[in-house]
Scaffold this motif. Structure first.
Motif, PDB file in Angstrom:
ATOM      1  N   ARG A  97      -5.316   8.725 -10.789  1.00 35.15           N
ATOM      2  CA  ARG A  97      -4.436   8.155  -9.760  1.00 35.15           C
ATOM      3  C   ARG A  97      -5.320   7.704  -8.605  1.00 35.15           C
ATOM      4  NH1 ARG A  97      -0.735  12.391  -8.447  1.00 35.15           N
ATOM      5  NH2 ARG A  97       0.570  11.598 -10.150  1.00 35.15           N
ATOM      6  N   MET A  98      -5.153   6.469  -8.176  1.00 35.56           N
ATOM      7  CA  MET A  98      -5.964   5.904  -7.100  1.00 35.56           C
ATOM      8  C   MET A  98      -5.058   5.565  -5.920  1.00 35.56           C
ATOM      9  SD  MET A  98      -8.384   3.387  -9.373  1.00 35.56           S
ATOM     10  CE  MET A  98      -9.567   3.157  -8.045  1.00 35.56           C
ATOM     11  N   LEU A  99      -5.427   6.050  -4.751  1.00 30.85           N
ATOM     12  CA  LEU A  99      -4.618   5.819  -3.570  1.00 30.85           C
ATOM     13  C   LEU A  99      -5.500   5.727  -2.345  1.00 30.85           C
ATOM     14  CD1 LEU A  99      -2.925   9.182  -2.593  1.00 30.85           C
ATOM     15  CD2 LEU A  99      -4.462   8.991  -4.512  1.00 30.85           C
ATOM     16  N   ALA A 100      -4.995   5.035  -1.336  1.00 25.05           N
ATOM     17  CA  ALA A 100      -5.737   4.885  -0.089  1.00 25.05           C
ATOM     18  C   ALA A 100      -5.612   6.158   0.737  1.00 25.05           C
ATOM     19  CB  ALA A 100      -5.214   3.689   0.706  1.00 25.05           C
ATOM     20  N   PRO A 101      -6.706   6.596   1.404  1.00 19.35           N
ATOM     21  CA  PRO A 101      -6.627   7.799   2.240  1.00 19.35           C
ATOM     22  C   PRO A 101      -5.578   7.643   3.324  1.00 19.35           C
ATOM     23  CG  PRO A 101      -8.905   7.112   1.934  1.00 19.35           C
ATOM     24  CD  PRO A 101      -8.049   6.011   1.392  1.00 19.35           C
ATOM     25  N   GLY A 102      -4.745   8.647   3.479  1.00 21.73           N
ATOM     26  CA  GLY A 102      -3.703   8.595   4.498  1.00 21.73           C
ATOM     27  C   GLY A 102      -2.430   7.912   4.037  1.00 21.73           C
ATOM     28  N   GLN A 103      -2.526   7.008   3.063  1.00 20.41           N
ATOM     29  CA  GLN A 103      -1.357   6.314   2.510  1.00 20.41           C
ATOM     30  C   GLN A 103      -0.466   5.724   3.602  1.00 20.41           C
ATOM     31  OE1 GLN A 103       0.226   9.624   0.076  1.00 20.41           O
ATOM     32  NE2 GLN A 103      -0.272   8.402  -1.714  1.00 20.41           N
ATOM     33  N   VAL A 104      -1.090   5.051   4.566  1.00 20.89           N
ATOM     34  CA  VAL A 104      -0.322   4.473   5.666  1.00 20.89           C
ATOM     35  C   VAL A 104       0.453   3.240   5.208  1.00 20.89           C
ATOM     36  CG1 VAL A 104      -0.465   3.456   7.959  1.00 20.89           C
ATOM     37  CG2 VAL A 104      -1.983   5.347   7.342  1.00 20.89           C
ATOM     38  N   CYS A 105      -0.232   2.350   4.481  1.00 23.63           N
ATOM     39  CA  CYS A 105       0.382   1.098   4.048  1.00 23.63           C
ATOM     40  C   CYS A 105       0.393   1.015   2.529  1.00 23.63           C
ATOM     41  CB  CYS A 105      -0.391  -0.097   4.612  1.00 23.63           C
ATOM     42  SG  CYS A 105      -0.346  -0.238   6.409  1.00 23.63           S
ATOM     43  N   PRO A 106       1.341   0.275   1.979  1.00 21.54           N
ATOM     44  CA  PRO A 106       1.285   0.010   0.536  1.00 21.54           C
ATOM     45  C   PRO A 106       0.040  -0.803   0.191  1.00 21.54           C
ATOM     46  CG  PRO A 106       3.447  -0.544   1.455  1.00 21.54           C
ATOM     47  CD  PRO A 106       2.541  -0.307   2.612  1.00 21.54           C
ATOM     48  N   LEU A 107      -0.349  -0.764  -1.072  1.00 27.96           N
ATOM     49  CA  LEU A 107      -1.459  -1.584  -1.525  1.00 27.96           C
ATOM     50  C   LEU A 107      -1.070  -3.060  -1.431  1.00 27.96           C
ATOM     51  CD1 LEU A 107      -2.535   0.475  -4.682  1.00 27.96           C
ATOM     52  CD2 LEU A 107      -3.489   0.561  -2.378  1.00 27.96           C
ATOM     53  N   PRO A 108      -2.041  -3.960  -1.278  1.00 22.53           N
ATOM     54  CA  PRO A 108      -1.712  -5.387  -1.163  1.00 22.53           C
ATOM     55  C   PRO A 108      -0.888  -5.870  -2.361  1.00 22.53           C
ATOM     56  CG  PRO A 108      -4.018  -5.010  -0.596  1.00 22.53           C
ATOM     57  CD  PRO A 108      -3.483  -3.703  -1.110  1.00 22.53           C
ATOM     58  N   GLU A 109       0.113  -6.686  -2.083  1.00 24.48           N
ATOM     59  CA  GLU A 109       1.016  -7.160  -3.133  1.00 24.48           C
ATOM     60  C   GLU A 109       0.291  -7.991  -4.192  1.00 24.48           C
ATOM     61  OE1 GLU A 109       4.041  -6.648  -3.953  1.00 24.48           O
ATOM     62  OE2 GLU A 109       4.898  -5.588  -2.255  1.00 24.48           O
ATOM     63  N   GLY A 110      -0.800  -8.644  -3.803  1.00 28.07           N
ATOM     64  CA  GLY A 110      -1.511  -9.482  -4.751  1.00 28.07           C
ATOM     65  C   GLY A 110      -2.425  -8.728  -5.691  1.00 28.07           C
ATOM     66  N   LEU A 111      -2.623  -7.420  -5.465  1.00 31.61           N
ATOM     67  CA  LEU A 111      -3.564  -6.649  -6.273  1.00 31.61           C
ATOM     68  C   LEU A 111      -3.106  -6.520  -7.720  1.00 31.61           C
ATOM     69  CD1 LEU A 111      -5.963  -4.751  -6.762  1.00 31.61           C
ATOM     70  CD2 LEU A 111      -4.593  -2.890  -5.793  1.00 31.61           C
TER      71      LEU A 111
ATOM     72  N   LEU B 173     -10.110   3.105  -2.225  1.00 35.98           N
ATOM     73  CA  LEU B 173      -9.159   3.959  -2.911  1.00 35.98           C
ATOM     74  C   LEU B 173      -9.840   5.240  -3.371  1.00 35.98           C
ATOM     75  CD1 LEU B 173      -7.204   1.388  -5.138  1.00 35.98           C
ATOM     76  CD2 LEU B 173      -6.649   2.205  -2.841  1.00 35.98           C
ATOM     77  N   VAL B 174      -9.194   6.360  -3.135  1.00 35.86           N
ATOM     78  CA  VAL B 174      -9.690   7.660  -3.576  1.00 35.86           C
ATOM     79  C   VAL B 174      -9.163   7.914  -4.987  1.00 35.86           C
ATOM     80  CG1 VAL B 174      -9.689  10.137  -3.123  1.00 35.86           C
ATOM     81  CG2 VAL B 174      -9.735   8.523  -1.222  1.00 35.86           C
ATOM     82  N   LYS B 175     -10.042   8.387  -5.868  1.00 39.49           N
ATOM     83  CA  LYS B 175      -9.655   8.630  -7.259  1.00 39.49           C
ATOM     84  C   LYS B 175      -9.364  10.104  -7.476  1.00 39.49           C
ATOM     85  CE  LYS B 175     -12.638   8.549 -10.746  1.00 39.49           C
ATOM     86  NZ  LYS B 175     -13.552   8.052 -11.799  1.00 39.49           N
ATOM     87  N   HIS B 176      -8.155  10.410  -7.953  1.00 35.76           N
ATOM     88  CA  HIS B 176      -7.767  11.758  -8.354  1.00 35.76           C
ATOM     89  C   HIS B 176      -7.563  11.770  -9.869  1.00 35.76           C
ATOM     90  CE1 HIS B 176      -6.083  13.112  -4.166  1.00 35.76           C
ATOM     91  NE2 HIS B 176      -7.268  12.539  -4.091  1.00 35.76           N
ATOM     92  N   VAL B 177      -7.980  12.846 -10.505  1.00 35.90           N
ATOM     93  CA  VAL B 177      -7.852  12.969 -11.957  1.00 35.90           C
ATOM     94  C   VAL B 177      -6.533  13.653 -12.284  1.00 35.90           C
ATOM     95  CG1 VAL B 177      -8.954  13.774 -14.073  1.00 35.90           C
ATOM     96  CG2 VAL B 177     -10.358  13.151 -12.096  1.00 35.90           C
ATOM     97  N   LEU B 178      -5.766  13.104 -13.216  1.00 37.06           N
ATOM     98  CA  LEU B 178      -4.451  13.637 -13.568  1.00 37.06           C
ATOM     99  C   LEU B 178      -4.567  14.770 -14.591  1.00 37.06           C
ATOM    100  CD1 LEU B 178      -2.493  10.272 -13.904  1.00 37.06           C
ATOM    101  CD2 LEU B 178      -2.528  11.830 -11.945  1.00 37.06           C
ATOM    102  N   SER B 179      -3.629  15.697 -14.530  1.00 38.45           N
ATOM    103  CA  SER B 179      -3.604  16.833 -15.449  1.00 38.45           C
ATOM    104  C   SER B 179      -3.240  16.369 -16.855  1.00 38.45           C
ATOM    105  CB  SER B 179      -2.585  17.866 -14.968  1.00 38.45           C
ATOM    106  OG  SER B 179      -2.271  18.781 -15.994  1.00 38.45           O
TER     107      SER B 179
END
Length: 525
Positions: free
Chosen positions: A266-280, A368-374
């Motif tokens: 799972r990849m997410l931006a630190p703090g999760q303030v804004c959604p990822l860019p729509e064009g990504l 983006l910070v990478k977290h490994v899923l169970s």
């Protein structure tokens, strides 16, 4: 605007289907970005919209290496915030009454006036070069012409696209590209039912642009990474306009006799303030379609796309790539047969490489910070999947090399299962956690380290003491950049020390801990 000189104005629509094109039109460091918001909207809506656009400008404008002193960018984007509808909401007025290149121009205008560009103002680089040699200057060099063309690109007079699919393309008339082509093609008024599924046929496009060959139009849009060949014959797929939902039972629970292994990130931006860019995600969907269109057995559709989601059938494995409902996290999940664990691991690494390449090409400033899923929770199809952060992995390493998901079952998972789909062969050759080489630190992490360690510390706990702790005392004179403020001594330290094979993240963490810099430790973890 007297005295300003020549400039061009580009307006970016707020409609989602156009977002995947915007990174092509933000180029110059001297550009002024005007973010407009309405005072008629609620405060929360105003903040959400402004934060989104500021984050977008940052992600596409971020400088790459080298990193400057204290990670201060040499060129910062200029942004103006403009509030509209001040009169309608009865905002008070101030006393003032206000609410609280020469050679390149010749080349451009001469080439633009040619009749051959009247219906399709696009040239390959070779056509552009031949035209300049024939009509303007037969002695101009390619390097000089590329420099002039880049200047025109920055001024918004032409738009250049570098592509691996075709030759580099030059659009002589940007207004035609943005308004007549993209604006009309992606507008809701021009879409029929097949277009809403993300596919445009040659006949549909030819109907709207009768004077231009639809093949040429598709090739241009493909060079912009907006579309790619559809598995349906005679059509092109545009992920930016896909609005369909996933097919039912697309990721069903495996039945009897299918022993599958699972893994994902799972990849997410630190703090999760804004959604990822729509064009990504549309850009990512285009890359997935190109990579895996032909890599599957017959009777299986290799890539299935839907709004914010994709499924890939790759050999004996399946992969699911999706955005979270709030648009703030990207997940990549892969499953394969238990007797092909090594191959399943390779596929996950390949998919992550595609994601990182898209981020590097389009949004270099997006970290983006990478977290490994169970894997055990993925296998049981739990609704909320536990993810392991780098910090939790480091905390568990060296003890029993196991991780425990946040569930009531108390199931412990080995590092081999979490990272390598249970393949001991892969795990024996892999570097995990503390053993990862320091060269794998992201540019964002290195930039943060430079910001924190470059400035002199009152207690001396800065880059200099770190270099000594890393055994680089004799190299201090060459690491010191005080005579050249453009460079970062911390980054030079990491590069020099990183040239050693034994330089791992674990060793770096131990040295930083001895300095007493917990803030720096938190950045690395």
């Amino acid at each position: 605007f007297p005295g300003v000189g020549e400039f061009s104005i580009w307006e970016f629509s707020g409609q989602i289907q156009y977002f995947a094109t915007y990174e092509h039109f933000i180029w110059d460091i001297s550009a002024i970005h005007i973010v407009v918001f309405s005072l008629k909207d609620t405060y929360e809506t105003q903040m959400e919209q402004v934060c989104y656009w500021l984050n977008f400008i940052h992600t596409v404008s971020a400088e790459k290496e080298p990193i400057g002193f204290a990670a201060v960018p040499v060129h910062k984007p200029t942004v103006l915030l403009v509030a509209t509808h001040a009169d309608i909401v009865n905002s008070p007025r101030a006393f003032s009454g206000e609410y609280v290149s020469g050679v390149g121009s010749v080349v451009f205008h001469e080439m633009k006036n040619k009749r051959m560009f009247s219906t399709f103002p696009v040239l390959t680089w070779q056509q552009f070069l031949d035209g300049v040699h024939r009509d303007l200057n037969p002695l101009v060099s390619q390097d000089h012409l590329r420099e002039i063309t880049q200047q025109l690109h920055c001024l918004g007079e032409v738009v250049c696209f570098e592509t691996d699919v075709l030759q580099d393309l030059i659009v002589i008339d940007p207004k035609w590209l943005c308004t007549s082509l993209i604006g009309q093609l992606l507008s809701h008024d021009s879409m029929d039912q097949s277009c809403l599924a993300g596919c445009f046929s040659f006949s549909h496009v030819q109907l709207y642009f009768p004077e231009t060959d639809a093949v040429d139009i598709f090739q241009l849009l493909e060079a912009m990474d907006m579309c790619t060949h559809s598995p349906r014959g005679g059509m092109y797929e545009f992920p930016c306009v896909i609005h369909g939902e996933p097919v039912h039972n697309l990721w069903e629970v495996e039945g009897a006799g299918r022993n599958l292994v699972y893994g994902g990130v799972r990849m997410l931006a630190p703090g999760q303030v804004c959604p990822l860019p729509e064009g990504l995600f549309p850009r990512l969907q285009v890359c997935l379609r190109r990579c895996y269109q032909m890599e599957t057995e017959e009777q299986q559709e290799p890539v299935i796309l839907w709004y914010r989601g994709a499924k890939c059938n790759i050999g004996r494995a399946e992969a699911m790539i999706s955005l979270s409902d709030d648009g703030k996290a990207l997940e990549v999940v892969v499953r394969g047969l238990s007797d092909s664990r090594k191959e399943t691991f390779r596929i996950l690494e390949e998919l992550m490489g595609i994601v990182y390449q898209v981020l590097s090409d389009v949004y270099p400033g997006l970290f983006l910070v990478k977290h490994v899923l169970s894997p055990s929770q993925l296998k049981s199809h739990d609704a909320n999947i536990t993810s392991y952060s780098f910090a939790s992995i480091l905390a568990s390493q060296g003890e029993d090399n196991t991780l425990k998901p946040n569930d009531d079952r108390g199931v412990e998972e080995s590092f081999s299962d979490v990272f390598c789909f249970g393949s001991e062969e892969v795990f024996s050759q892999a570097s995990v956690g503390r053993d990862i080489h320091v060269s794998y630190l992201s540019t964002h992490t290195r930039r943060e380290l430079c910001r924190m360690l470059d400035p002199p510390d009152p207690m001396g706990r800065d880059w200099c003491l770190l270099a000594i702790s890393l055994g680089l005392m004799e190299s201090l004179p060459q690491l010191d950049t005080s005579s050249s403020p453009q460079g970062s001594p911390t980054d030079r330290t990491l590069q020099l020390w990183g040239s050693r094979e034994s330089s791992t993240i674990g060793t770096l963490l131990d040295c930083v801990k001895t300095l007493g810099r917990k803030d720096v430790v938190d950045v690395i973890m």
